[in-house]
Design a protein around this motif. Sequence first.
Motif, mmCIF file in Angstrom:
data_model
loop_
_atom_site.group_PDB
_atom_site.id
_atom_site.type_symbol
_atom_site.label_atom_id
_atom_site.label_comp_id
_atom_site.label_asym_id
_atom_site.label_seq_id
_atom_site.Cartn_x
_atom_site.Cartn_y
_atom_site.Cartn_z
ATOM 1 N N PRO A 94 57.109 4.395 63.794
ATOM 2 C CA PRO A 94 57.979 5.389 62.917
ATOM 3 C C PRO A 94 59.296 5.629 63.381
ATOM 4 N N PRO A 95 60.107 5.925 62.735
ATOM 5 C CA PRO A 95 61.628 6.047 63.051
ATOM 6 C C PRO A 95 61.982 7.521 63.356
ATOM 7 N N LEU A 96 60.997 8.322 63.610
ATOM 8 C CA LEU A 96 61.558 9.604 63.939
ATOM 9 C C LEU A 96 60.195 10.370 64.940
ATOM 10 N N TYR A 97 60.542 11.311 65.286
ATOM 11 C CA TYR A 97 59.657 11.920 66.424
ATOM 12 C C TYR A 97 58.541 12.863 65.633
ATOM 13 N N ILE A 98 57.372 12.094 65.548
ATOM 14 C CA ILE A 98 56.200 12.739 65.025
ATOM 15 C C ILE A 98 55.239 12.873 66.180
ATOM 16 N N LYS A 99 54.116 13.763 66.015
ATOM 17 C CA LYS A 99 53.334 14.194 66.878
ATOM 18 C C LYS A 99 52.058 13.297 66.765
ATOM 19 N N CYS A 100 52.010 12.126 67.539
ATOM 20 C CA CYS A 100 50.667 11.489 67.441
ATOM 21 C C CYS A 100 49.709 12.027 68.852
ATOM 22 N N PHE A 101 50.408 12.389 69.454
ATOM 23 C CA PHE A 101 49.438 13.023 70.796
ATOM 24 C C PHE A 101 50.082 14.358 71.318
ATOM 25 N N ILE B 163 57.303 3.517 55.136
ATOM 26 C CA ILE B 163 56.121 3.447 55.514
ATOM 27 C C ILE B 163 55.845 3.119 56.922
ATOM 28 N N PHE B 164 54.978 3.529 57.648
ATOM 29 C CA PHE B 164 54.776 3.123 59.052
ATOM 30 C C PHE B 164 53.406 3.231 59.458
ATOM 31 N N GLY B 165 53.129 2.516 60.641
ATOM 32 C CA GLY B 165 51.932 2.566 61.479
ATOM 33 C C GLY B 165 51.946 3.279 62.887
ATOM 34 N N HIS B 166 51.124 2.497 63.450
ATOM 35 C CA HIS B 166 51.108 2.672 65.090
ATOM 36 C C HIS B 166 50.413 3.903 65.443
ATOM 37 N N CYS B 167 50.746 4.972 64.754
ATOM 38 C CA CYS B 167 50.140 6.381 65.101
ATOM 39 C C CYS B 167 48.784 6.266 64.302
ATOM 40 N N HIS B 168 47.663 6.576 64.780
ATOM 41 C CA HIS B 168 46.459 6.321 63.989
ATOM 42 C C HIS B 168 46.153 7.753 63.183
ATOM 43 N N GLN B 169 47.058 8.065 62.654
ATOM 44 C CA GLN B 169 46.994 9.406 61.804
ATOM 45 C C GLN B 169 47.639 9.212 60.304
ATOM 46 N N ALA B 170 47.002 9.634 59.484
ATOM 47 C CA ALA B 170 47.836 9.396 57.980
ATOM 48 C C ALA B 170 48.787 10.435 57.979
ATOM 49 N N HIS B 171 49.920 10.108 57.388
ATOM 50 C CA HIS B 171 50.851 11.096 57.100
ATOM 51 C C HIS B 171 51.544 10.917 55.765
ATOM 52 N N ASP B 172 52.218 12.217 55.320
ATOM 53 C CA ASP B 172 52.761 12.192 53.929
ATOM 54 C C ASP B 172 53.802 13.471 54.054
ATOM 55 N N PHE B 173 54.980 13.024 54.314
ATOM 56 C CA PHE B 173 56.074 14.257 54.601
ATOM 57 C C PHE B 173 57.414 13.773 54.170
ATOM 58 N N TYR B 174 58.020 14.724 54.056
ATOM 59 C CA TYR B 174 59.562 14.423 53.754
ATOM 60 C C TYR B 174 60.606 14.853 55.084
ATOM 61 N N ASP C 191 64.558 15.228 55.434
ATOM 62 C CA ASP C 191 65.733 15.055 54.485
ATOM 63 C C ASP C 191 65.287 14.523 52.957
ATOM 64 N N THR C 192 65.855 13.503 52.653
ATOM 65 C CA THR C 192 65.563 12.941 51.406
ATOM 66 C C THR C 192 64.434 11.780 51.402
ATOM 67 N N VAL C 193 64.000 11.500 52.467
ATOM 68 C CA VAL C 193 63.220 10.504 52.562
ATOM 69 C C VAL C 193 61.684 10.722 52.906
ATOM 70 N N ARG C 194 60.887 10.010 51.957
ATOM 71 C CA ARG C 194 59.132 10.414 52.230
ATOM 72 C C ARG C 194 58.719 9.436 52.930
ATOM 73 N N PHE C 195 58.037 10.247 54.049
ATOM 74 C CA PHE C 195 57.364 9.293 55.013
ATOM 75 C C PHE C 195 55.934 9.217 54.809
#
Length: 263
Positions: free
Chosen positions: A189-196, A221-232, A234-238
């Motif tokens: 993923p190209p932004l800082y999400i909390k995997c751990f 759409i991304f992977g690597h972090c083994h958690q499902a995500h659906d969030f915005y 700015d204007t991009v839905r991840f």
Amino acid sequence: MKIAYKSDIHLDFWVKEKNRNKIKDFIKNILFPKTADVLIIAGDLGHDNLQNALFLEEIKKYYGVVLVTFGNHDLYLLDEESLNKYKTSHARLSELKEYIRFIEGVYFLDGDIADVAGMKILGAGGWYDFSYAVRHGISLEVIRGQWEVIMSDAKYIHPKIDPPTFASFEKEKIRSFIYDADIVFTHVPPLYIKCFDDVLMNSFYTFYGYDLFANNVKYWIFGHCHQAHDFYYDTVRFLSSPLGYPVGRRGEFGIRNLNLEGL
């Protein structure tokens, strides 16, 4: 346009044999595919190229087009046999690309754009760059030392990579075509999400890509972090829908579908 997406399938953890019927059962009973115009697989198919190719042949039967990129596990050389056969992780990835080239309707994207019914989809592996931990005051020396100890990437990718350098190379692939893309998919993923909960571990699962978002991209759409995500952001839905490993799973069964209007 109906799009389906999945990542982190780790096929050889679920199916031990290169057996088409067992792969069919896995698809039916674990992934629960529903027909869609396109399936995006955001990396980490598995450790065996031939088994991965059989999987792609079977999953393609449910979808008009299948688009794939690589994850860190798609570069692994796990044992002496693999090292003797491939010598380098790049050679193993090249073989996977060659297998895919002969599967009708399946395309490997590595900094490339596919046009599916007028929808432009950019795919690339991406890579983590340690920046999350750096921004929290941890030195690169400490981060690199812990990476060597913690991450299997340091052991099974040959020759050994320098993650920030590799991440910069991957990011430039994305930047080269992103202004033409409606959808982007990457493994990392190209932004800082909390995997751990641990700051250091998170630095092995993200890269700084916020400078890539000011463009036409609507979905990432991304992977690597083994958690499902659906969030915005700015204007991009991840979006992410990882499967993960059979033991200690944090992902989800099934393949997610999404109806895209206005693209």
